[in-house]
Design a protein around this motif. Structure first.
Motif, PDB file in Angstrom:
ATOM      1  N   PHE A 119       0.851  -1.200   0.000  1.00 21.25           N
ATOM      2  CA  PHE A 119       0.000   0.000   0.000  1.00 21.25           C
ATOM      3  C   PHE A 119       0.886   1.249   0.000  1.00 21.25           C
ATOM      4  CE2 PHE A 119       0.584  -1.491   4.333  1.00 21.25           C
ATOM      5  CZ  PHE A 119       0.892  -0.348   5.070  1.00 21.25           C
ATOM      6  N   PRO A 120       0.423   2.324  -0.640  1.00 28.47           N
ATOM      7  CA  PRO A 120       1.235   3.545  -0.775  1.00 28.47           C
ATOM      8  C   PRO A 120       1.594   4.256   0.521  1.00 28.47           C
ATOM      9  CG  PRO A 120      -0.466   3.484  -2.447  1.00 28.47           C
ATOM     10  CD  PRO A 120      -0.775   2.384  -1.484  1.00 28.47           C
ATOM     11  N   ALA A 122       0.384   4.667   4.905  1.00 29.17           N
ATOM     12  CA  ALA A 122      -0.463   4.346   6.049  1.00 29.17           C
ATOM     13  C   ALA A 122      -1.413   5.485   6.396  1.00 29.17           C
ATOM     14  CB  ALA A 122       0.411   4.024   7.266  1.00 29.17           C
ATOM     15  N   ASN A 123      -2.613   5.086   6.809  1.00 32.43           N
ATOM     16  CA  ASN A 123      -3.630   6.031   7.288  1.00 32.43           C
ATOM     17  C   ASN A 123      -4.167   6.986   6.231  1.00 32.43           C
ATOM     18  OD1 ASN A 123      -4.246   5.491  10.117  1.00 32.43           O
ATOM     19  ND2 ASN A 123      -2.096   5.968  10.508  1.00 32.43           N
ATOM     20  N   THR A 124      -4.041   6.616   4.966  1.00 31.50           N
ATOM     21  CA  THR A 124      -4.692   7.379   3.898  1.00 31.50           C
ATOM     22  C   THR A 124      -5.958   6.612   3.507  1.00 31.50           C
ATOM     23  OG1 THR A 124      -3.283   6.274   2.265  1.00 31.50           O
ATOM     24  CG2 THR A 124      -2.572   8.442   3.035  1.00 31.50           C
ATOM     25  N   PRO A 125      -6.937   7.271   2.910  1.00 33.60           N
ATOM     26  CA  PRO A 125      -8.233   6.637   2.637  1.00 33.60           C
ATOM     27  C   PRO A 125      -8.174   5.303   1.897  1.00 33.60           C
ATOM     28  CG  PRO A 125      -8.392   8.990   2.290  1.00 33.60           C
ATOM     29  CD  PRO A 125      -6.939   8.706   2.530  1.00 33.60           C
ATOM     30  N   GLY A 126      -7.512   5.274   0.735  1.00 34.79           N
ATOM     31  CA  GLY A 126      -7.446   4.041  -0.047  1.00 34.79           C
ATOM     32  C   GLY A 126      -6.719   2.928   0.684  1.00 34.79           C
ATOM     33  N   CYS A 127      -5.644   3.269   1.346  1.00 36.57           N
ATOM     34  CA  CYS A 127      -4.853   2.273   2.069  1.00 36.57           C
ATOM     35  C   CYS A 127      -5.613   1.745   3.288  1.00 36.57           C
ATOM     36  CB  CYS A 127      -3.512   2.874   2.491  1.00 36.57           C
ATOM     37  SG  CYS A 127      -2.510   3.372   1.079  1.00 36.57           S
ATOM     38  N   ASP A 174       9.324  -1.280   4.737  1.00 37.38           N
ATOM     39  CA  ASP A 174      10.356  -1.417   3.709  1.00 37.38           C
ATOM     40  C   ASP A 174      10.760  -0.014   3.260  1.00 37.38           C
ATOM     41  OD1 ASP A 174      12.050  -2.295   1.758  1.00 37.38           O
ATOM     42  OD2 ASP A 174      10.502  -3.127   0.444  1.00 37.38           O
ATOM     43  N   SER A 175      11.416   0.724   4.171  1.00 35.63           N
ATOM     44  CA  SER A 175      11.726   2.140   3.939  1.00 35.63           C
ATOM     45  C   SER A 175      12.582   2.388   2.700  1.00 35.63           C
ATOM     46  CB  SER A 175      12.411   2.746   5.168  1.00 35.63           C
ATOM     47  OG  SER A 175      13.607   2.048   5.456  1.00 35.63           O
ATOM     48  N   LYS A 176      13.461   1.447   2.370  1.00 38.37           N
ATOM     49  CA  LYS A 176      14.314   1.602   1.182  1.00 38.37           C
ATOM     50  C   LYS A 176      13.669   0.979  -0.054  1.00 38.37           C
ATOM     51  CE  LYS A 176      18.674   1.791   3.723  1.00 38.37           C
ATOM     52  NZ  LYS A 176      20.010   1.160   3.918  1.00 38.37           N
ATOM     53  N   ARG A 177      12.502   0.378   0.134  1.00 40.30           N
ATOM     54  CA  ARG A 177      11.728  -0.265  -0.933  1.00 40.30           C
ATOM     55  C   ARG A 177      12.529  -1.371  -1.637  1.00 40.30           C
ATOM     56  NH1 ARG A 177       9.788   3.926  -4.995  1.00 40.30           N
ATOM     57  NH2 ARG A 177      11.976   4.479  -4.890  1.00 40.30           N
ATOM     58  N   ASP A 178      13.290  -2.109  -0.841  1.00 37.14           N
ATOM     59  CA  ASP A 178      14.074  -3.211  -1.398  1.00 37.14           C
ATOM     60  C   ASP A 178      13.166  -4.336  -1.905  1.00 37.14           C
ATOM     61  OD1 ASP A 178      16.490  -1.957  -0.875  1.00 37.14           O
ATOM     62  OD2 ASP A 178      16.653  -2.813   1.133  1.00 37.14           O
ATOM     63  N   PHE A 179      12.315  -4.845  -1.021  1.00 39.15           N
ATOM     64  CA  PHE A 179      11.388  -5.919  -1.405  1.00 39.15           C
ATOM     65  C   PHE A 179      10.329  -5.380  -2.359  1.00 39.15           C
ATOM     66  CE2 PHE A 179       7.945  -9.061   0.146  1.00 39.15           C
ATOM     67  CZ  PHE A 179       8.303  -9.991  -0.810  1.00 39.15           C
ATOM     68  N   ILE A 180       9.834  -4.183  -2.081  1.00 35.75           N
ATOM     69  CA  ILE A 180       8.825  -3.558  -2.940  1.00 35.75           C
ATOM     70  C   ILE A 180       9.356  -3.391  -4.358  1.00 35.75           C
ATOM     71  CG2 ILE A 180       7.598  -1.369  -3.368  1.00 35.75           C
ATOM     72  CD1 ILE A 180       7.337  -1.139  -0.278  1.00 35.75           C
ATOM     73  N   GLY A 181      10.638  -3.011  -4.466  1.00 36.05           N
ATOM     74  CA  GLY A 181      11.245  -2.851  -5.785  1.00 36.05           C
ATOM     75  C   GLY A 181      11.356  -4.175  -6.518  1.00 36.05           C
ATOM     76  N   LEU A 182      11.751  -5.230  -5.804  1.00 36.96           N
ATOM     77  CA  LEU A 182      11.866  -6.551  -6.417  1.00 36.96           C
ATOM     78  C   LEU A 182      10.505  -7.074  -6.875  1.00 36.96           C
ATOM     79  CD1 LEU A 182      14.418  -8.271  -4.013  1.00 36.96           C
ATOM     80  CD2 LEU A 182      14.790  -7.636  -6.382  1.00 36.96           C
ATOM     81  N   LEU A 183       9.471  -6.663  -6.168  1.00 35.97           N
ATOM     82  CA  LEU A 183       8.112  -7.086  -6.539  1.00 35.97           C
ATOM     83  C   LEU A 183       7.574  -6.293  -7.728  1.00 35.97           C
ATOM     84  CD1 LEU A 183       6.558  -7.402  -2.956  1.00 35.97           C
ATOM     85  CD2 LEU A 183       7.133  -9.290  -4.505  1.00 35.97           C
ATOM     86  N   GLY A 184       8.275  -5.225  -8.088  1.00 36.70           N
ATOM     87  CA  GLY A 184       7.827  -4.403  -9.213  1.00 36.70           C
ATOM     88  C   GLY A 184       6.765  -3.406  -8.820  1.00 36.70           C
ATOM     89  N   ALA A 185       6.741  -3.025  -7.537  1.00 35.44           N
ATOM     90  CA  ALA A 185       5.700  -2.122  -7.040  1.00 35.44           C
ATOM     91  C   ALA A 185       6.206  -0.722  -6.698  1.00 35.44           C
ATOM     92  CB  ALA A 185       5.028  -2.744  -5.814  1.00 35.44           C
ATOM     93  N   LYS A 186       7.376  -0.339  -7.226  1.00 37.99           N
ATOM     94  CA  LYS A 186       7.845   1.040  -7.044  1.00 37.99           C
ATOM     95  C   LYS A 186       7.047   1.954  -7.975  1.00 37.99           C
ATOM     96  CE  LYS A 186      12.733   0.636  -5.737  1.00 37.99           C
ATOM     97  NZ  LYS A 186      14.107   0.958  -6.189  1.00 37.99           N
ATOM     98  N   LYS A 187       6.608   3.095  -7.446  1.00 40.48           N
ATOM     99  CA  LYS A 187       5.899   4.046  -8.302  1.00 40.48           C
ATOM    100  C   LYS A 187       6.873   4.749  -9.227  1.00 40.48           C
ATOM    101  CE  LYS A 187       2.307   7.565  -8.102  1.00 40.48           C
ATOM    102  NZ  LYS A 187       1.426   8.373  -7.218  1.00 40.48           N
ATOM    103  N   THR A 188       7.998   5.219  -8.684  1.00 35.34           N
ATOM    104  CA  THR A 188       9.091   5.799  -9.468  1.00 35.34           C
ATOM    105  C   THR A 188      10.391   5.295  -8.860  1.00 35.34           C
ATOM    106  OG1 THR A 188       9.476   7.778  -8.092  1.00 35.34           O
ATOM    107  CG2 THR A 188       7.711   7.921  -9.743  1.00 35.34           C
ATOM    108  N   PRO A 189      11.504   5.432  -9.569  1.00 31.58           N
ATOM    109  CA  PRO A 189      12.774   4.990  -8.988  1.00 31.58           C
ATOM    110  C   PRO A 189      13.122   5.717  -7.692  1.00 31.58           C
ATOM    111  CG  PRO A 189      13.010   5.301 -11.351  1.00 31.58           C
ATOM    112  CD  PRO A 189      11.668   5.866 -10.979  1.00 31.58           C
ATOM    113  N   SER A 191      10.706   7.392  -5.420  1.00 32.58           N
ATOM    114  CA  SER A 191       9.758   7.314  -4.313  1.00 32.58           C
ATOM    115  C   SER A 191       8.438   6.699  -4.757  1.00 32.58           C
ATOM    116  CB  SER A 191       9.493   8.716  -3.739  1.00 32.58           C
ATOM    117  OG  SER A 191       8.879   9.533  -4.730  1.00 32.58           O
ATOM    118  N   GLY A 192       7.616   6.376  -3.743  1.00 35.48           N
ATOM    119  CA  GLY A 192       6.264   5.902  -4.026  1.00 35.48           C
ATOM    120  C   GLY A 192       6.126   4.393  -4.101  1.00 35.48           C
ATOM    121  N   VAL A 193       4.894   3.928  -3.811  1.00 34.44           N
ATOM    122  CA  VAL A 193       4.554   2.502  -3.854  1.00 34.44           C
ATOM    123  C   VAL A 193       3.239   2.340  -4.611  1.00 34.44           C
ATOM    124  CG1 VAL A 193       3.986   0.451  -2.490  1.00 34.44           C
ATOM    125  CG2 VAL A 193       5.699   2.082  -1.644  1.00 34.44           C
ATOM    126  N   ILE A 194       3.180   1.365  -5.483  1.00 39.30           N
ATOM    127  CA  ILE A 194       1.954   1.092  -6.240  1.00 39.30           C
ATOM    128  C   ILE A 194       1.133   0.064  -5.463  1.00 39.30           C
ATOM    129  CG2 ILE A 194       1.008   0.264  -8.415  1.00 39.30           C
ATOM    130  CD1 ILE A 194       3.702   0.966  -9.719  1.00 39.30           C
TER     131      ILE A 194
END
Length: 231
Positions: A119-120, A122-127, A174-189, A191-194
């Motif tokens: 999720f992009p 915490a504590n935002t509506p969609g998430c 995952d503050s550095k988006r290591d796992f998120i990046g491997l999963l292909g869920a980075k929004k941009t190189p 910042s951000g999470v899809i």
């Protein structure tokens, strides 16, 4: 009135930060001439019968740094290749909302089916809708799978989110988006999470759904977990 010399006029106009259209046309050639005069001369030397420019010390440093950056990017790309269906879960350790280290390898060893929903923020509506959807279906999901939420939020934010929404599963930071990046869920190189979800079965990636709505991520994950459990 004493007429200013050209160099004096240029200096004065620069300081006032405004030029008339007529003045600017007169000043431009002079400024250009000054800049050229301050530029270092490039020494030419022969190399294999061809004339080549010789870089000064500063240019050599810049060139070296660019070459190092380029090599680093290539090496990073080869090490952190995006996971595809059938790939093993990476050997990564992330903190949960309590700051406790969680080994992804150990998680899949202890659980046949594991769901990670990204999720992009915490504590935002969609998430919140997504997290609460997994909370409301957790009783059914936990019969067959372990569930983890994951985002780039810090541990403190994950803790507040879990407490506020009474979430029964762990949230990984995952503050550095290591796992998120491997999963292909980075929004941009940078910042951000899809919003996404992923299912691992016997330690291998079986489902990869990137860019999905909060409600659909819960509904589809629930159906797929049930299907894997019945096989």
């Amino acid at each position: 009135m004493v007429e200013l010399r050209r160099s004096g006029r240029i200096s004065t106009l620069k300081k006032t930060h405004f030029l008339t259209e007529e003045d600017s046309e007169e000043v431009k050639p002079a400024i250009k001439k000054q800049r050229v005069s301050k530029t270092k001369k490039i020494v030419i030397k022969k190399s294999n019968g061809k004339m080549k420019p010789k870089l000064d010390g500063k240019e050599e440093i810049v060139k070296s740094v660019k070459e190092l950056d380029s090599t680093a990017v290539k090496n990073t790309d080869s090490i952190y290749k995006e996971l595809q269906i059938g790939d093993d879960i990476p050997d990564i350790i992330l903190p949960d909302e309590e700051g406790v280290s969680v080994s992804l390898k150990k998680v899949v060893e202890e659980n046949k089916i594991v769901v990670f929903f990204a999720f992009p923020k915490a504590n935002t509506p969609g998430c919140t809708r997504q997290a609460c959807g997994f909370r409301d279906n957790y009783k059914e999901l936990k019969e067959h799978a372990a569930v983890y939420g994951i985002s780039a939020d810090p541990v403190t934010a994950q803790k507040k989110f879990k407490t506020k929404q009474n979430l029964p599963y762990s949230l990984l930071s995952d503050s550095k988006r290591d796992f998120i990046g491997l999963l292909g869920a980075k929004k941009t190189p940078q910042s951000g999470v899809i919003r996404s979800y992923f299912i691992f079965v016997d330690g291998k990636l079986k489902v990869k759904r990137v860019k999905i709505s909060p409600e659909l991520s819960v509904e589809e994950a629930r159906k797929e977990v049930s299907a894997f459990a019945s096989n």
